[in-house]
Enzyme design. Structure first.
Site, PDB file in Angstrom:
ATOM      1  N   LYS A  51       0.643  -1.120  -0.047  1.00 34.17           N
ATOM      2  CA  LYS A  51      -0.243  -0.531   0.133  1.00 34.17           C
ATOM      3  C   LYS A  51       0.837   1.006   0.114  1.00 34.17           C
ATOM      4  O   LYS A  51       0.573   2.342  -0.475  1.00 34.17           O
ATOM      5  CB  LYS A  51      -0.961  -0.036   1.558  1.00 34.17           C
ATOM      6  CG  LYS A  51      -2.021  -1.218   1.036  1.00 34.17           C
ATOM      7  CD  LYS A  51      -2.371  -1.855   2.060  1.00 34.17           C
ATOM      8  CE  LYS A  51      -3.612  -2.774   2.201  1.00 34.17           C
ATOM      9  NZ  LYS A  51      -4.512  -3.121   2.927  1.00 34.17           N
ATOM     10  N   GLN A  95      -4.905  -0.954   9.672  1.00 35.68           N
ATOM     11  CA  GLN A  95      -4.922  -2.563   9.297  1.00 35.68           C
ATOM     12  C   GLN A  95      -5.456  -2.987  10.501  1.00 35.68           C
ATOM     13  O   GLN A  95      -4.787  -3.784  11.151  1.00 35.68           O
ATOM     14  CB  GLN A  95      -2.971  -2.722   9.112  1.00 35.68           C
ATOM     15  CG  GLN A  95      -2.718  -4.343   8.291  1.00 35.68           C
ATOM     16  CD  GLN A  95      -3.507  -4.040   6.855  1.00 35.68           C
ATOM     17  OE1 GLN A  95      -3.555  -3.330   6.235  1.00 35.68           O
ATOM     18  NE2 GLN A  95      -3.695  -5.385   5.999  1.00 35.68           N
ATOM     19  N   ASP A 118     -11.158   2.754   4.141  1.00 32.21           N
ATOM     20  CA  ASP A 118     -11.527   1.507   3.743  1.00 32.21           C
ATOM     21  C   ASP A 118     -12.553   1.029   3.895  1.00 32.21           C
ATOM     22  O   ASP A 118     -12.674  -0.282   3.068  1.00 32.21           O
ATOM     23  CB  ASP A 118     -10.716   0.710   5.544  1.00 32.21           C
ATOM     24  CG  ASP A 118      -9.403  -0.362   4.954  1.00 32.21           C
ATOM     25  OD1 ASP A 118      -9.228  -0.838   3.973  1.00 32.21           O
ATOM     26  OD2 ASP A 118      -9.640  -0.186   5.829  1.00 32.21           O
TER      27      ASP A 118
HETATM   28  N1  GUN Z   1      -6.475  -7.004   6.445  1.00 29.14           N
HETATM   29  C1  GUN Z   1      -7.154  -7.129   5.386  1.00 29.14           C
HETATM   30  N2  GUN Z   1      -7.356  -7.137   4.762  1.00 29.14           N
HETATM   31  C2  GUN Z   1      -7.429  -5.755   4.736  1.00 29.14           C
HETATM   32  C3  GUN Z   1      -8.004  -4.534   4.024  1.00 29.14           C
HETATM   33  O1  GUN Z   1      -8.283  -4.458   2.985  1.00 29.14           O
HETATM   34  N3  GUN Z   1      -7.977  -3.409   4.790  1.00 29.14           N
HETATM   35  C4  GUN Z   1      -7.331  -3.539   6.216  1.00 29.14           C
HETATM   36  N4  GUN Z   1      -7.433  -2.203   6.796  1.00 29.14           N
HETATM   37  N5  GUN Z   1      -7.152  -4.101   7.305  1.00 29.14           N
HETATM   38  C5  GUN Z   1      -7.386  -6.342   6.114  1.00 29.14           C
END
Ligand code: GUN
Length: 281
Positions: A51, A95, A118
């Site tokens: 990311k 996350q 998100d």
């Molecule tokens: N953990 C696994 N996939 C994601 C996601 O798309 N966003 C976040 N914040 N955590 C995750």
């Protein structure tokens, strides 16, 4: 069978985002993304690094906040509050998963919904369900974009979603429904699973079990979307038994190089949307 090249579709979308970023910067706004990670879970570290790389490559202002596994819930909430108030930040991502001693719901609820790139805040989820403008969760929205890009008509089709997580299965079902699909959601307690999946025109697998979807579960000519990212003997494999299933499908996503790159791109897409909204304020 044709492969859906998520990497190529994501690269095209990123070109557009890059152009828009330049235009925004000329108006004095640099899209800003903050990624918060707690602890050293290797999978989370890998996702967060991807990311960050994507945000940097697009010219975003990108901030990574790394907290120790033992950080208190209070300290994490305080950090989110600071990011909520930070004018340079347009998107905040915490996350998941978070350590057990932290109430993840409380943390997600504390993110300013205008920065919830998100799309995990209950208010954004509610807006998505009723069709109001909202940040849409990245993985399911990326899948819709892929289907659109490939010219797959969704309206009136039978879409079967395997899995009912808050991150993928439930929002996937909502977005397919919003596109006028007839949607069935299957999960670990579903009876006659194979009979149901075999009716799917569009089958989305998000169960987190390597190779779970076998040819007998798939209708001839179906579109198969594999959300699984499972590490098996050092290799990434999906939830679909790709080699055995692929020839039954009309379109199928590979792992890696399918849904994954789209998820990250949709996060960037949401962040730039947030920056544009901020400019309009
Ligand atoms: N953990 C696994 N996939 C994601 C996601 O798309 N966003 C976040 N914040 N955590 C995750």
């Amino acid at each position: 069978m044709k492969l859906i090249d998520g990497k190529a579709i994501a690269a095209k979308m990123k070109e557009d985002i890059k152009r828009e970023t330049l235009a925004l910067k000329e108006q004095g706004v640099t899209p800003g993304l903050a990624v918060v990670i707690v602890g050293g879970d290797p999978a989370s570290q890998t996702y967060v690094a991807s990311k960050e790389r994507a945000a940097d490559s697009l010219g975003f202002y990108s901030v990574k906040k790394e907290l120790d596994q033992g950080v208190s819930e209070e300290a994490l909430l305080k950090l989110v509050q600071e990011l909520n108030e930070d004018e340079k930040i347009h998107g905040i991502l915490v996350q998941l998963p978070l350590p057990d001693h932290i109430d993840a719901k409380k943390v997600l609820n504390s993110i300013d919904i205008r920065k919830d790139v998100d799309g995990f805040h209950p208010e954004n989820i509610g807006k998505m369900i009723i069709g109001d403008e909202a940040f849409l969760p990245c993985t399911p929205n990326g899948i819709i974009k892929m289907l659109e890009y490939e010219g797959v008509a969704i309206k009136g089709k039978h879409a079967v979603v395997l899995g009912r997580s808050n991150i993928v299965g439930k929002p996937m079902a909502a977005l397919l429904l919003a596109e006028d699909a007839t949607v069935t959601v299957c999960h670990s307690k579903t009876r006659n699973l194979k009979e149901i999946t075999a009716l799917a025109d569009i089958l989305v697998a998000a169960v987190g079990i390597p190779g779970y979807v076998t040819p007998d579960m798939v209708k001839e000519g179906a579109v198969v979307i594999d959300v699984g990212i499972n590490r098996v003997e050092g290799r990434l494999v999906g939830d679909v038994d790709f080699e055995r299933v692929k020839d039954k499908t009309s379109l199928i996503t590979p792992v890696p190089g399918g849904v994954g790159p789209m998820t990250i791109t949709m996060l960037m897409y949401n962040t730039i949307e947030s920056a544009k909204r901020k400019r309009e304020d």
